[in-house]
Design a protein around this motif. Structure first.
Motif, short mmCIF file in Angstrom:
data_model
loop_
_atom_site.label_atom_id
_atom_site.label_comp_id
_atom_site.label_asym_id
_atom_site.label_seq_id
_atom_site.Cartn_x
_atom_site.Cartn_y
_atom_site.Cartn_z
N ALA A 145 -22.07 -37.78 -21.88
CA ALA A 145 -22.50 -36.50 -21.32
C ALA A 145 -23.98 -36.52 -20.98
CB ALA A 145 -22.20 -35.37 -22.30
N ARG B 184 -29.00 -38.36 -9.54
CA ARG B 184 -28.26 -38.49 -8.30
C ARG B 184 -28.99 -37.74 -7.21
NH1 ARG B 184 -24.66 -38.41 -12.28
NH2 ARG B 184 -22.98 -39.91 -12.25
N GLY C 18 -23.67 -36.61 -17.33
CA GLY C 18 -23.51 -35.17 -17.18
C GLY C 18 -22.13 -34.72 -17.65
N VAL C 19 -22.04 -33.46 -18.02
CA VAL C 19 -20.78 -32.95 -18.55
C VAL C 19 -19.71 -32.80 -17.47
CG1 VAL C 19 -21.79 -31.81 -20.55
CG2 VAL C 19 -21.60 -30.56 -18.40
N ARG C 20 -20.12 -32.77 -16.22
CA ARG C 20 -19.15 -32.66 -15.13
C ARG C 20 -18.14 -33.80 -15.17
NH1 ARG C 20 -20.56 -32.79 -8.70
NH2 ARG C 20 -18.41 -32.58 -7.97
N TYR C 21 -18.57 -34.98 -15.57
CA TYR C 21 -17.73 -36.17 -15.57
C TYR C 21 -17.25 -36.56 -16.97
CZ TYR C 21 -19.91 -36.42 -11.02
OH TYR C 21 -20.36 -36.12 -9.77
#
Length: 151
Positions: A77, A145, A81-84
Motif C-alpha cells: 500500500a 506516477r 497505493g491503496v488503489r492497487y
C-alpha cells in the motif's frame, strides 16, 4: 496441541507485526521474520526431539508464520497505493498458495530420493536466509506516477 499453539500464536505474531509496522521500516520487520524462521527451523532440526521442543517450535512458528501479512500489505500500500492493494495482495497471496501446494509434494519427492527430510530442512533454512536478504534492499518510497494528460 502443537497445531492449536501455532494458531493461537499466529494471532499474537500478526498483531505484533501490524503494530510494529507503524514504528519500524517494514522491510526490516520482514527480514527479521525470515531470518527468525531460519533460526527456529535450525534449532528444531538440531535440538533433540521432545514434547518441549515441539511446543516451543509451534509457538515460535506461530509467531512468525502469518506475521508477514501486515508488513507486506502495508508495504504494498505504501509503495503502490491503496488503489492497487487488493489486486497486488491477491496476486501475492495466490503465489504463496501455489508454493504451499507444490512444497509438500516436492518434500515428499526429496524424501523418496534421499530417504530423509534433512534436505528439506536445509532448503527451508537456505530459503529463509535468501528471503531475509531479498527484503533488505527494498525501496519503500511510494512510486510516483505522472499525471494523465488530457486527450
Amino acid at each position: 496441541m502443537a497445531l492449536g499453539l501455532i494458531g493461537l500464536f499466529n494471532i499474537v505474531g500478526t498483531y505484533t507485526t501490524g503494530w510494529l509496522g507503524g514504528r519500524v521500516r517494514k522491510k526490516y520487520i520482514l527480514s527479521c521474520i525470515y531470518f527468525g524462521r531460519t533460526v527456529v527451523f535450525a534449532l528444531f532440526f538440531w535440538l533433540p526431539l521432545s514434547e518441549v521442543t515441539v511446543y516451543a517450535f509451534a509457538i515460535a512458528l506461530g509467531l512468525l508464520w502469518l506475521s508477514t501479512v501486515p508488513p507486506t500489505n502495508a508495504m504494498v500500500a505504501q509503495i503502490f497505493g491503496v488503489r492497487y492493494l487488493a489486486m497486488l495482495s491477491g496476486s501475492r497471496f495466490s503465489r504463496t498458495r501455489s508454493a504451499a501446494f507444490w512444497a509438500p509434494g516436492s518434500a515428499g519427492k526429496l524424501f523418496d530420493t534421499t530417504g530423509s527430510y534433512d534436505v528439506v530442512w536445509y532448503l527451508s533454512m537456505a530459503l529463509g536466509i535468501v528471503a531475509g536478504l531479498l527484503n533488505l534492499p527494498i525501496d519503500e518510497r511510494p512510486i510516483r506516477r505522472p499525471a494523465a494528460q488530457p486527450a
